[in-house]
Motif scaffolding. Sequence first.
Motif, PDB file in Angstrom:
ATOM      1  N   LEU A 171       1.014  -1.206   0.358  1.00  0.00           N
ATOM      2  CA  LEU A 171      -0.273   0.038  -0.105  1.00  0.00           C
ATOM      3  C   LEU A 171       0.707   1.064  -0.312  1.00  0.00           C
ATOM      4  O   LEU A 171       2.225   1.329   0.002  1.00  0.00           O
ATOM      5  CB  LEU A 171      -0.639   0.035   1.209  1.00  0.00           C
ATOM      6  CG  LEU A 171      -1.590  -0.871   1.384  1.00  0.00           C
ATOM      7  CD1 LEU A 171      -2.965  -0.895   2.718  1.00  0.00           C
ATOM      8  CD2 LEU A 171      -2.892  -1.027   0.167  1.00  0.00           C
ATOM      9  N   GLY A 205      -2.976   7.382   1.072  1.00  0.00           N
ATOM     10  CA  GLY A 205      -3.950   7.166   0.792  1.00  0.00           C
ATOM     11  C   GLY A 205      -4.187   5.896   1.120  1.00  0.00           C
ATOM     12  O   GLY A 205      -5.319   5.598   1.527  1.00  0.00           O
ATOM     13  N   GLU A 206      -3.768   5.266   0.754  1.00  0.00           N
ATOM     14  CA  GLU A 206      -4.290   3.499   0.460  1.00  0.00           C
ATOM     15  C   GLU A 206      -4.650   2.875   1.695  1.00  0.00           C
ATOM     16  O   GLU A 206      -5.706   1.607   0.826  1.00  0.00           O
ATOM     17  CB  GLU A 206      -3.066   2.399  -0.836  1.00  0.00           C
ATOM     18  CG  GLU A 206      -3.492   3.323  -2.023  1.00  0.00           C
ATOM     19  CD  GLU A 206      -2.710   2.664  -2.987  1.00  0.00           C
ATOM     20  OE1 GLU A 206      -2.186   3.094  -4.517  1.00  0.00           O
ATOM     21  OE2 GLU A 206      -1.530   1.572  -2.560  1.00  0.00           O
ATOM     22  N   ASN A 207      -3.939   3.140   2.568  1.00  0.00           N
ATOM     23  CA  ASN A 207      -4.129   2.473   3.862  1.00  0.00           C
ATOM     24  C   ASN A 207      -5.874   2.602   4.878  1.00  0.00           C
ATOM     25  O   ASN A 207      -6.258   2.492   5.665  1.00  0.00           O
ATOM     26  CB  ASN A 207      -3.220   2.602   4.841  1.00  0.00           C
ATOM     27  CG  ASN A 207      -3.133   3.685   5.500  1.00  0.00           C
ATOM     28  OD1 ASN A 207      -2.463   4.832   3.879  1.00  0.00           O
ATOM     29  ND2 ASN A 207      -2.172   3.696   6.474  1.00  0.00           N
ATOM     30  N   LYS A 208      -6.307   3.667   4.144  1.00  0.00           N
ATOM     31  CA  LYS A 208      -7.059   4.553   4.302  1.00  0.00           C
ATOM     32  C   LYS A 208      -8.367   4.672   3.520  1.00  0.00           C
ATOM     33  O   LYS A 208      -9.789   5.011   3.630  1.00  0.00           O
ATOM     34  CB  LYS A 208      -7.392   5.781   4.986  1.00  0.00           C
ATOM     35  CG  LYS A 208      -5.689   6.549   5.955  1.00  0.00           C
ATOM     36  CD  LYS A 208      -5.797   6.108   6.968  1.00  0.00           C
ATOM     37  CE  LYS A 208      -5.216   5.943   8.242  1.00  0.00           C
ATOM     38  NZ  LYS A 208      -4.907   5.528   9.109  1.00  0.00           N
ATOM     39  N   THR A 209      -8.495   4.074   2.364  1.00  0.00           N
ATOM     40  CA  THR A 209      -9.642   4.085   1.521  1.00  0.00           C
ATOM     41  C   THR A 209     -10.857   2.936   2.463  1.00  0.00           C
ATOM     42  O   THR A 209      -9.962   1.908   3.837  1.00  0.00           O
ATOM     43  CB  THR A 209      -9.421   2.619   0.471  1.00  0.00           C
ATOM     44  OG1 THR A 209      -8.744   0.950   0.691  1.00  0.00           O
ATOM     45  CG2 THR A 209      -7.990   3.928  -0.322  1.00  0.00           C
ATOM     46  N   ALA A 210     -11.786   3.050   1.564  1.00  0.00           N
ATOM     47  CA  ALA A 210     -13.309   1.861   2.629  1.00  0.00           C
ATOM     48  C   ALA A 210     -12.536   1.266   2.174  1.00  0.00           C
ATOM     49  O   ALA A 210     -12.921   0.124   3.020  1.00  0.00           O
ATOM     50  CB  ALA A 210     -14.647   2.205   1.632  1.00  0.00           C
ATOM     51  N   SER A 211     -12.507  -0.149   1.400  1.00  0.00           N
ATOM     52  CA  SER A 211     -12.188  -1.033   0.663  1.00  0.00           C
ATOM     53  C   SER A 211     -11.573  -1.996   1.851  1.00  0.00           C
ATOM     54  O   SER A 211     -10.874  -3.277   2.514  1.00  0.00           O
ATOM     55  CB  SER A 211     -11.908  -1.655  -0.724  1.00  0.00           C
ATOM     56  OG  SER A 211     -10.577  -1.321  -0.721  1.00  0.00           O
ATOM     57  N   TYR A 212     -10.069  -1.257   1.866  1.00  0.00           N
ATOM     58  CA  TYR A 212      -8.908  -1.674   3.294  1.00  0.00           C
ATOM     59  C   TYR A 212      -9.160  -1.260   5.195  1.00  0.00           C
ATOM     60  O   TYR A 212      -9.480  -2.043   5.288  1.00  0.00           O
ATOM     61  CB  TYR A 212      -7.509  -1.320   3.282  1.00  0.00           C
ATOM     62  CG  TYR A 212      -5.979  -1.083   3.879  1.00  0.00           C
ATOM     63  CD1 TYR A 212      -5.717  -2.346   3.730  1.00  0.00           C
ATOM     64  CD2 TYR A 212      -6.283  -0.631   5.190  1.00  0.00           C
ATOM     65  CE1 TYR A 212      -5.090  -2.824   4.579  1.00  0.00           C
ATOM     66  CE2 TYR A 212      -4.527  -0.750   5.714  1.00  0.00           C
ATOM     67  CZ  TYR A 212      -4.937  -2.833   5.542  1.00  0.00           C
ATOM     68  OH  TYR A 212      -3.500  -2.936   6.642  1.00  0.00           O
ATOM     69  N   GLY A 267      -7.179   0.864   9.706  1.00  0.00           N
ATOM     70  CA  GLY A 267      -6.466   1.318   8.557  1.00  0.00           C
ATOM     71  C   GLY A 267      -4.830   1.273   8.880  1.00  0.00           C
ATOM     72  O   GLY A 267      -4.124   2.067   8.416  1.00  0.00           O
TER      73      GLY A 267
END
Length: 213
Positions: A33, A38-45, A52
């Motif tokens: 990520l 901010g890929e660790n704060k997406t809805a899917s993650y 997150g």
Amino acid sequence: MRPELYWISGSAPSWRVMLAFTLKGVPFTSKRLDHGAGENKTASYLSLNPKGQVPTVVFGGTVIRESIAILAWMDRAFPECPIFGDTADHSAAIWQDIMIMEGDLRAPVAATAQGLLRGRVIEPATVEQLSRLMDGYEERLTELTFLGGETAMAADIWLYPALHWIARGVTLSDRPPPKIASLVQDRPAIEGWMIRMRELPGVDQTYPPHWRD
Ligand SMILES: N[C@@H](CCC(=O)N[C@@H](CS)C(=O)NCC(=O)O)C(=O)O
């Protein structure tokens, strides 16, 4: 089917899990990520890890968070090459190390590494605390090949990324406290152990990629 590891480059807990997969010889699928994006704060993650945070491991329908829990799970799910020992006594000794590392060592390691990376003053008490704890590992590693005995175990897996995190901070810091700058170099048994760890199959490839730049 391989376990999927969600991780961020430079995260010590993520590196811990990657090291454990590597030392146990368990192939995994890398899901790196980008923290900056901010890929660790997406809805899917967040549906996998509501804080997150990394690491997270997904295996079939199982989602595991918290690096130490992941290590414990991994040793049950993939029992070959145990990282928590192969007898009750050995397991107890390794867990004891891990609990002391989480309880006593984690805070001074984080304060030191984050302080160096963020240009903050490292409190002398933190330097002393860390030095004292390192003296203990130095004494043990004078007698032992690895903290876990003849082979690297979970305690080795905990300490290796932690010391590299501090070393990364030292590299990027203008004026690291001298005792921190030479934390490993002043301790030949720890220095030798770091080399032995790095030379284990696959370990060097787990070094955080953005730290190589
Ligand atoms: N206790 C957790 C700590 C996890 C943790 O602090 N992860 C940090 C990276 S080292 C993180 O994900 N930070 C990203 C964020 O919070 O935005 C573990 O051992 O897995």
